[in-house]
Design a protein around this motif. Structure first.
Motif, PDB file in Angstrom:
ATOM      1  N   LEU A  89       6.624   3.519  -4.367  1.00 19.61           N
ATOM      2  CA  LEU A  89       6.420   4.902  -3.940  1.00 19.61           C
ATOM      3  C   LEU A  89       7.634   5.287  -3.106  1.00 19.61           C
ATOM      4  O   LEU A  89       7.872   4.697  -2.039  1.00 19.61           O
ATOM      5  N   ASP A  90       8.402   6.213  -3.624  1.00 18.48           N
ATOM      6  CA  ASP A  90       9.665   6.592  -2.993  1.00 18.48           C
ATOM      7  C   ASP A  90      10.551   5.368  -2.767  1.00 18.48           C
ATOM      8  O   ASP A  90      11.197   5.210  -1.715  1.00 18.48           O
ATOM      9  N   GLY A  91      10.533   4.460  -3.737  1.00 17.62           N
ATOM     10  CA  GLY A  91      11.397   3.296  -3.698  1.00 17.62           C
ATOM     11  C   GLY A  91      10.861   2.117  -2.915  1.00 17.62           C
ATOM     12  O   GLY A  91      11.472   1.048  -2.906  1.00 17.62           O
ATOM     13  N   GLN A  92       9.696   2.267  -2.262  1.00 18.81           N
ATOM     14  CA  GLN A  92       9.124   1.190  -1.463  1.00 18.81           C
ATOM     15  C   GLN A  92       7.899   0.601  -2.156  1.00 18.81           C
ATOM     16  O   GLN A  92       7.126   1.329  -2.790  1.00 18.81           O
ATOM     17  N   PRO A  93       7.703  -0.738  -2.069  1.00 15.44           N
ATOM     18  CA  PRO A  93       6.523  -1.357  -2.690  1.00 15.44           C
ATOM     19  C   PRO A  93       5.240  -0.680  -2.218  1.00 15.44           C
ATOM     20  O   PRO A  93       5.091  -0.358  -1.033  1.00 15.44           O
ATOM     21  N   PHE A  94       4.319  -0.488  -3.159  1.00 13.66           N
ATOM     22  CA  PHE A  94       3.112   0.278  -2.865  1.00 13.66           C
ATOM     23  C   PHE A  94       1.938  -0.292  -3.645  1.00 13.66           C
ATOM     24  O   PHE A  94       2.059  -0.609  -4.824  1.00 13.66           O
ATOM     25  N   ARG A  95       0.803  -0.451  -2.960  1.00 16.67           N
ATOM     26  CA  ARG A  95      -0.427  -0.884  -3.623  1.00 16.67           C
ATOM     27  C   ARG A  95      -1.444   0.252  -3.562  1.00 16.67           C
ATOM     28  O   ARG A  95      -1.743   0.766  -2.483  1.00 16.67           O
ATOM     29  N   LEU A  96      -1.948   0.657  -4.715  1.00 12.93           N
ATOM     30  CA  LEU A  96      -3.000   1.658  -4.762  1.00 12.93           C
ATOM     31  C   LEU A  96      -4.311   1.050  -4.282  1.00 12.93           C
ATOM     32  O   LEU A  96      -4.831   0.100  -4.893  1.00 12.93           O
ATOM     33  N   LEU A  97      -4.838   1.574  -3.206  1.00 10.36           N
ATOM     34  CA  LEU A  97      -6.168   1.219  -2.733  1.00 10.36           C
ATOM     35  C   LEU A  97      -6.963   2.516  -2.741  1.00 10.36           C
ATOM     36  O   LEU A  97      -6.806   3.367  -1.861  1.00 10.36           O
ATOM     37  N   LEU A 155       5.879   8.056  -7.779  1.00 11.88           N
ATOM     38  CA  LEU A 155       5.324   6.736  -8.050  1.00 11.88           C
ATOM     39  C   LEU A 155       5.981   6.181  -9.305  1.00 11.88           C
ATOM     40  O   LEU A 155       5.958   6.821 -10.359  1.00 11.88           O
ATOM     41  N   SER A 156       6.579   5.015  -9.190  1.00 12.26           N
ATOM     42  CA  SER A 156       7.246   4.393 -10.326  1.00 12.26           C
ATOM     43  C   SER A 156       6.836   2.931 -10.419  1.00 12.26           C
ATOM     44  O   SER A 156       6.136   2.406  -9.542  1.00 12.26           O
ATOM     45  N   ILE A 157       7.284   2.295 -11.477  1.00  8.52           N
ATOM     46  CA  ILE A 157       6.950   0.891 -11.723  1.00  8.52           C
ATOM     47  C   ILE A 157       8.243   0.090 -11.773  1.00  8.52           C
ATOM     48  O   ILE A 157       9.186   0.455 -12.478  1.00  8.52           O
TER      49      ILE A 157
END
Length: 582
Positions: free
Chosen positions: A13-21, A4-6
């Motif tokens: 997440l692994d280079g793909q846009p990710f939203r924590l829900l 997980l990066s910013i």
């Protein structure tokens, strides 16, 4: 292996846009047999992450003795989440608040009168280091960088609400990094200037906690953290209950509106709570602002799943909003967990406390009353006994700084109750031959939030007759961790006794199911089933029932013990299929 990066204002997440829900599930408030059920329901709601605190006092109940089994098996909990396809956020900071006893700090810290909490104080930090040396190596294999499901760890919890010690916060951060915690580290604080100023540290991602007004809260975060994803680490969609106060609820429509507002801002969110669970045993916390306010056994929280894990209106409302922003599969819930009303059970045996002291404790002698922590005790009750010489007239018995509630007996007869929030004196006439005084003090929960965190239990200063301190005390610790040595007699021998009594009965079960213990006609005390401490009950409410998960029961006879402090006219309990919040 995931990472997980910013990047700019979003997570990758692994280079793909990710939203924590995410949703909060506290493994220590749920019997392990139900972890899977609660996680599957979390996933069915549309969430991709489970979040939990890690309470230090659960894992190191005595200094140097560590515990990671049963309710405390954090590793099994995290592995299960990963097996179910969920990510995990862990909050292993020494202090957690969480409406949990002492905010998760171990009671044995208070045996040292000089101990300074949550700051750059070497004796405190040495205790934290010993704990981290045991805990963090257990977590390292579970990190996403090691192939596990854990994406992020919290450094400290709402520290800006408590202090400003950046050296302390940085010490925790560096300690985590040094022990291999190479995932995203974060802080969480209220969305106010003083809280963010006190709680944020360089190099650590900041999140905010709130229950409404998302735009304003995120705008305040942006003043201090201009870039990065917007994260509400605690979306307070319900609230907790306190004894002697009304049951707390929040309309589902309000939750729906605030969630929609957050997701429209492309924010990530963690529901606090998704499912609250139960403060089993003596583990409820307390607040102290204008007055001491202990919390109830139930941690239902009026949230997406109720205390027994059933979806509420908020579950369906939250899923409806999430579906606006995320493609979800059709709703599929795990099979429902049955609840049953087993009916009434008569308690056929009894054991008065004062006849059982040698089976429960060993006496120690002290010149002055000492608090629990000085005797190596964390929870439960403590008994102070002394003999007053006579004659004496016209004076009051004063318990100076009692924490939290004391029952007083003179020559074995109950003469009054002194409560922390009502510290009245008890008029006492002492005859010429003197008087035996016994004072039974209940720890109703250490403070879990705010500046009054230091909260030793028992009689913390002294006992006076008028202005004269009383000395030469016999003290007995009564943690009630083992009741197997009690000797019971037929219940008729205890009819209407105005003294603490253990009552015992048996519940016959053909097939275990969830149920709720109801104690109508009882006053205040603790309930145990098959040796498991269900928690406190009190007729002052708001809660009228105690949750009994099916895994605590067995086919055939089930041993029920109720420790009643004030006596009961008819020693009968009932098992119903619904909770009652008053």
């Amino acid at each position: 292996m995931s990472n997980l990066s910013i990047s700019g204002d979003q997570f990758l997440l692994d280079g793909q846009p990710f939203r924590l829900l995410s949703g909060a599930l506290h493994y220590f408030r749920i019997v392990p047999e139900y972890w899977r059920d609660r996680m599957l329901k979390l996933k069915a709601c549309g969430l991709n992450t489970v979040e939990t605190y890690i309470p230090w006092n659960l894992h190191e109940p005595e200094e140097g003795r560590f515990y990671f089994e049963g309710l405390a098996d954090i590793e099994a909990f995290v592995r299960l989440a990963g097996e179910l396809g969920l990510h995990v956020i862990l909050r292993p900071s020494p202090f957690i608040c969480a409406e949990w006893e002492f905010g998760g700090l171990p009671a044995w810290l208070l045996a040292d009168d000089n101990m300074q909490l949550r700051c750059d104080y070497k004796p405190y930090l040495s205790k934290v280091d010993a704990y981290f040396d045991e805990l963090l190596p257990r977590l390292r294999p579970l990190l996403s960088t090691q192939g596990g499901p854990v994406l992020a760890l919290q450094v400290e919890n709402e520290y800006g609400s408590y202090g400003t010690d950046k050296a302390y916060l940085n010490y925790l951060k560096e300690g985590m990094i040094a022990r291999g915690m190479d995932v995203l580290l974060f802080t969480s604080d209220g969305a106010e200037d003083r809280m963010l100023q006190g709680g944020m540290i360089d190099g650590v991602f900041a999140t905010v906690n709130f229950g409404s007004r998302a735009k304003e809260s995120f705008a305040k975060l942006r003043e201090y953290q201009p870039t990065g994803p917007l994260v509400c680490m605690e979306f307070w969609n319900g609230w907790f209950d306190r004894w002697m106060k009304p049951h707390q609820t929040r309309p589902a429509a309000e939750v729906e509106e605030t969630l929609d507002e957050m997701l429209a801002l492309d924010a990530s969110v963690n529901f606090y709570m998704f499912h609250g669970g139960t403060n089993f045993g003596f583990m409820n916390g307390a607040n102290l602002f204008d007055e001491y306010e202990p919390l109830v056994t139930s941690y239902d929280y009026d949230t997406l799943l109720d205390e027994s894990g059933r979806p509420t209106d908020k579950f369906y409302a939250a899923r409806k909003i999430i579906e606006k922003y995320v493609d979800l599969p059709p709703l599929e819930l795990p099979p429902g967990i049955e609840s049953r009303a087993y009916g009434k059970v008569r308690m056929t045996e009894c054991a008065p406390l004062f006849t059982q002291l040698d089976a429960l404790s060993h006496p120690v002698r002290r010149s002055c009353p000492e608090p629990m922590e000085k005797l190596g005790q964390a929870y439960g009750f403590i008994l102070y006994s002394t003999k007053i010489t006579g004659p004496s007239s016209g004076r009051e018995l004063i318990l100076q700084e009692v924490r939290d509630r004391a029952l007083i007996f003179a020559n074995g007869a109950y003469i009054g109750t002194v409560e922390r929030w009502n510290p009245k004196g008890i008029p006492l006439e002492v005859p010429a031959e003197g008087l035996q005084i016994d004072i039974l003090v209940e720890n109703m929960g250490r403070i879990n939030y705010g500046p009054q965190l230091r909260d030793p239990k028992g009689i913390t200063c002294g006992v006076r007759l008028g202005y004269q301190f009383l000395h030469d005390w016999t003290i007995r610790s009564l943690p009630l961790t083992d009741l197997t040595g009690l000797t019971f007699v037929p219940d008729g021998d205890c009819d209407e006794r105005l003294e603490p009594v253990f009552y015992r009965g048996s519940l016959h079960v053909d097939e275990p199911a969830d149920t709720f213990l109801r104690l109508d006609g009882w006053g205040k005390g603790q309930a145990f089933i098959n040796g498991f401490n269900l928690g406190r009950y009190w007729d002052k409410g708001p809660t009228k029932t105690l949750y009994v998960p099916a895994p605590l029961l067995r086919e055939g006879g089930n041993d029920i013990i109720v420790f009643e402090l004030h006596g009961v006219k008819e020693p009968v309990v009932s098992f119903v299929d619904q909770p009652d919040f008053g």
